[in-house]
Structure formats: structure tokens, C-alpha cells
Scaffold this active site. Structure first.
Site, mmCIF file in Angstrom:
data_model
loop_
_atom_site.group_PDB
_atom_site.id
_atom_site.type_symbol
_atom_site.label_atom_id
_atom_site.label_comp_id
_atom_site.label_asym_id
_atom_site.label_seq_id
_atom_site.Cartn_x
_atom_site.Cartn_y
_atom_site.Cartn_z
ATOM 1 C CE1 TYR A 181 54.550 38.297 70.951
ATOM 2 C CE2 TYR A 181 56.576 37.038 71.161
ATOM 3 C CZ TYR A 181 55.213 37.142 71.317
ATOM 4 O OH TYR A 181 54.520 36.088 71.839
ATOM 5 C CE LYS B 259 39.954 45.361 72.597
ATOM 6 N NZ LYS B 259 38.702 44.683 72.990
ATOM 7 C CG ASP C 282 37.135 41.525 72.778
ATOM 8 O OD1 ASP C 282 37.105 41.581 71.528
ATOM 9 O OD2 ASP C 282 36.591 42.374 73.503
ATOM 10 C CG ASP D 92 52.298 33.936 71.988
ATOM 11 O OD1 ASP D 92 52.724 32.790 71.717
ATOM 12 O OD2 ASP D 92 52.375 34.446 73.122
ATOM 13 C CG ASP E 243 49.758 28.597 73.553
ATOM 14 O OD1 ASP E 243 50.444 28.438 72.527
ATOM 15 O OD2 ASP E 243 50.218 28.520 74.711
HETATM 16 C C1 IPM Z 1 55.597 30.685 70.534
HETATM 17 C C2 IPM Z 1 56.239 30.924 71.867
HETATM 18 C C3 IPM Z 1 57.226 32.071 71.740
HETATM 19 C C4 IPM Z 1 56.465 33.298 71.316
HETATM 20 C C5 IPM Z 1 58.051 32.338 73.011
HETATM 21 C C6 IPM Z 1 58.802 31.100 73.457
HETATM 22 C C7 IPM Z 1 58.987 33.502 72.834
HETATM 23 O O1 IPM Z 1 55.275 31.162 72.850
HETATM 24 O O2 IPM Z 1 56.329 30.371 69.563
HETATM 25 O O3 IPM Z 1 54.377 30.805 70.446
HETATM 26 O O4 IPM Z 1 55.883 33.995 72.158
HETATM 27 O O5 IPM Z 1 56.432 33.575 70.121
HETATM 28 MG MG MG Z 2 53.320 30.957 72.164
#
Ligand code: IPM
Ligand code: MG
Length: 348
Positions: free
Chosen positions: A137, A182, A214, A238, A242
Site C-alpha cells: 500500500y 506467503k 492462499d 484487506d 472482506d
Molecule cells: C478497507 C478498504 C481500503 C483499503 C480502501 C478503500 C483504500 O478496502 O479499508 O479495507 O484497501 O484499505
Molecule cells: Mg478493503
């Protein structure tokens, strides 16, 4: 206690409004004085000032006890030189918020909303510790002709501080850390693994396991109850967070805290700006309310109040309150009201 609100974009202002109401009610019930200050971030800030993170916002956050962020981003700002997300990445960096905590707890009354079977998700309770200020990042980004690169950089010190935070959290939970990397491919991951092993020596009461990202992405949906504290770097966290957010039935339930070395923290729901439902009072405010509870716990030192808020959310859900993402009919504000009702009911 000064709380800075950064409503941001999309559904951000709607869910931030509920977070503010809930915090104000906690203040009323328990006799705490919270003051709120609104500031610009993301696309809203680009529109108003040309910058995704105006200096005034950074300064206000630096002098606050806690920051609540709604969401940033949306198609409106696609293809522009300045991106709303730079506001979020910028404030994390500016405030030194290196530890991103994303808890996943499956409410039993929602287990049937999960895309996975109830017997897999019932009782799931883990927290992800995602490193937030390093890795790909923040490494150098380059574009040369038809080639592009993103550099992934970690120092041992950056790994050590997030690892330590994860082990300390594990001591107060079920005493297990799963570190995700990884290491079969990436040098930063090999440093990650060595450093985590070294930190683990200071926590002999905590079990440590390593998993490659993975297979972890597979195991997380195969047997999610196996996890207690998941420790990982920025990009893997990240992606995995999700994935984790769907276990409980909706990404609308996901909450997060971003913490640094001091008490100041930034709290935000996981769902993002959801431009498709923005401005329609359809967003699920639970991710925000649970983030507000973490704010009470980690930045404001109000653990009992945080627990009361967590319980109010669960009671509202058990009472049948559901937003559209969970198959219900309540709007964002009505769901917030259902939680407030439970909060008032449970407390003198
Ligand atoms: C999160 C989001 C952010 C990230 C984006 C919006 C930059 O996806 O907080 O998970 O990748 O950290
Ligand atoms: Mg995110």
C-alpha cells in the site's frame, strides 16, 4: 471527550449519523459529555477543497480522543488524478494507525443469513489484526511506459509492533494466533514469519500457527470456528477481511478499529460507500454502531458502555429488526432507532 466525525461519501453520512445518535445516547444514559466535530474526507473533501485529506481534517483528528469515519469513494471520482481513498490511506498514515482490528462474530439469530451452512458459521468469533501502514500500500509506485510496479516493503519493527498487539489480544481471548503470509514466495513474508516467531517467545501461553494466504482463504470458509486472532499484513488483511465479512450474513455488520501506539483510534464500518444505495436510507448501520462500541472500549475507556451497546445490537436483531441486506424492511434510521430502544430498555 472530543470525537471527530468524518462522514465522507456514499452511505457514509447516513451511517455516521446513526453512530453519532448512538454515542450521544450513551453519553446521556451514562453521564458522559461527548462533543462532535464534523470534518471533510474523501470525495466530499475533493469536491469542497480539491484535496482528499485537507490539513484541517488531519489537525482536528490529531487533537481528538477518537475519530469516526463513514466511508470514502464512489464512481463519481473515478479516473480523476486525486482519489477519495487517498484521504483514508493518508489519515491512517498521519495518525500512525498501524493496527486494524476487524472482529467477526456470527450472531446465532443471523446464522441462517450466511451463505455458508449454520453448522459451519454458528459460534464463529475471531478478530483479524491487519497491519495498516506498510506493505504494498505504501511502497514506491511506478509507471514506466507499458510497465508498472508496486513495491512491498516491511521492516522488522513494523511487523513486531502489530504482532505484539495481536498476541496481547489473544491472551485475553482463546490464546491462539494464526499468522498469515506467503513465505513460500515473498521475502517480506519470510521476514514476517521470522519476526512473528521471535515475538511469540514472549507469549508462551499463546499458541501460534502459520498459514499461507492462499490456503488460509480456503480454511477461513471451511472451518472458521478454528480461528481466534488472525494476524496478517496490509494487503492480505484487506482481502481476507472482506471474505470474513460475509460469514455473518452481510458485510453491513462488519466493524473496525484502527489503532496506533497511543489511545487515539479511528473507527469505521467495513462496508464502504455503497454508491448504489447511497442517499436512500437503506444502509445497515450495525457496522457503524459496533465500530462506535469499539471506540468506547479502546479510545474512551468505557468498557461497560461498549458492552451495553454490543448487547443492544444483538437484542435488536433477536427482536427481528432487519435491514434490506438481511432480508428485512427497516431503513438505516429505523434500524438505528431499534438499537437505541434496546439500549434505553436495558439501562436505568
Ligand atoms: C478497507 C478498504 C481500503 C483499503 C480502501 C478503500 C483504500 O478496502 O479499508 O479495507 O484497501 O484499505
Ligand atoms: Mg478493503
Amino acid at each position: 471527550m472530543k470525537i471527530v466525525l468524518l462522514p465522507g461519501d456514499g452511505v457514509g453520512p447516513e451511517v455516521a449519523g446513526v453512530a453519532r445518535d448512538v454515542l450521544m445516547t450513551v453519553g446521556e444514559i451514562y453521564g458522559h459529555k461527548f462533543t462532535f466535530e464534523d470534518h471533510l474526507i474523501g470525495g466530499a473533501a475533493i469536491d469542497a477543497t480539491g484535496e482528499p485529506l485537507p490539513d484541517a481534517t488531519t489537525t482536528a483528528c490529531q487533537s481528538a480522543n477518537a475519530v469516526f469515519l463513514g466511508a470514502v469513494g464512489g464512481p463519481k471520482w473515478d479516473g480523476q488524478p486525486k482519489r477519495p481513498e487517498q484521504g483514508l490511506l493518508g489519515i491512517r498514515k498521519a495518525l500512525g494507525l498501524f493496527a486494524n482490528l476487524r472482529p467477526t462474530r456470527v450472531f446465532s439469530c443471523l446464522a441462517d443469513s450466511s451463505p455458508l451452512k449454520r453448522d459451519i458459521v454458528d459460534g464463529v468469533d475471531f478478530v483479524m489484526f491487519r497491519e495498516l501502514t506498510g506493505g504494498v500500500y505504501f511502497g514506491e509506485k511506478k509507471r514506466e511506459g507499458d510497465r508498472a510496479s508496486d513495491l512491498c516493503v516491511y521492516s522488522a519493527g513494523e511487523i513486531e509492533r502489530i504482532a505484539r498487539a495481536a498476541f496481547i489480544a489473544a491472551q485475553a481471548r482463546r490464546r491462539k494466533v494464526t499468522s498469515v503470509d506467503k513465505a513460500n514466495v515473498m521475502e517480506t513474508s519470510r521476514l514476517w514469519r521470522e519476526t512473528v516467531n521471535a515475538v511469540a517467545k514472549d507469549f508462551p501461553d499463546v499458541e501460534l500457527e502459520h498459514q499461507l494466504v492462499d490456503s488460509m482463504s480456503m480454511n477461513l470458509i471451511r472451518h472458521p470456528r478454528a480461528y481466534d486472532v488472525i494476524l496478517t499484513e496490509n494487503m492480505f488483511g484487506d482481502i481476507l477481511s472482506d471474505e470474513a465479512s460475509v460469514l455473518g450474513g452481510s458485510i453491513g455488520l462488519g466493524s473496525s478499529a484502527s489503532l496506533g501506539a497511543g489511545g487515539l483510534g479511528l473507527y469505521e464500518p467495513v462496508h464502504g460507500s455503497a454508491p448504489d444505495i447511497a442517499g436512500q436510507d437503506k444502509a445497515n448501520p450495525i457496522g457503524s454502531v459496533l465500530s462506535a462500541a469499539m471506540m468506547l472500549r479502546f479510545s474512551l475507556g468505557l468498557g461497560a458502555e461498549a458492552e451495553a451497546l454490543d448487547r443492544a445490537v444483538e437484542a435488536a436483531l433477536e427482536g427481528g429488526a432487519r435491514t434490506a441486506d438481511l432480508g428485512g424492511t427497516l431503513g438505516c434510521r429505523a434500524m438505528g432507532d431499534a438499537i437505541l430502544k434496546e439500549l434505553r430498555r436495558a439501562t436505568p
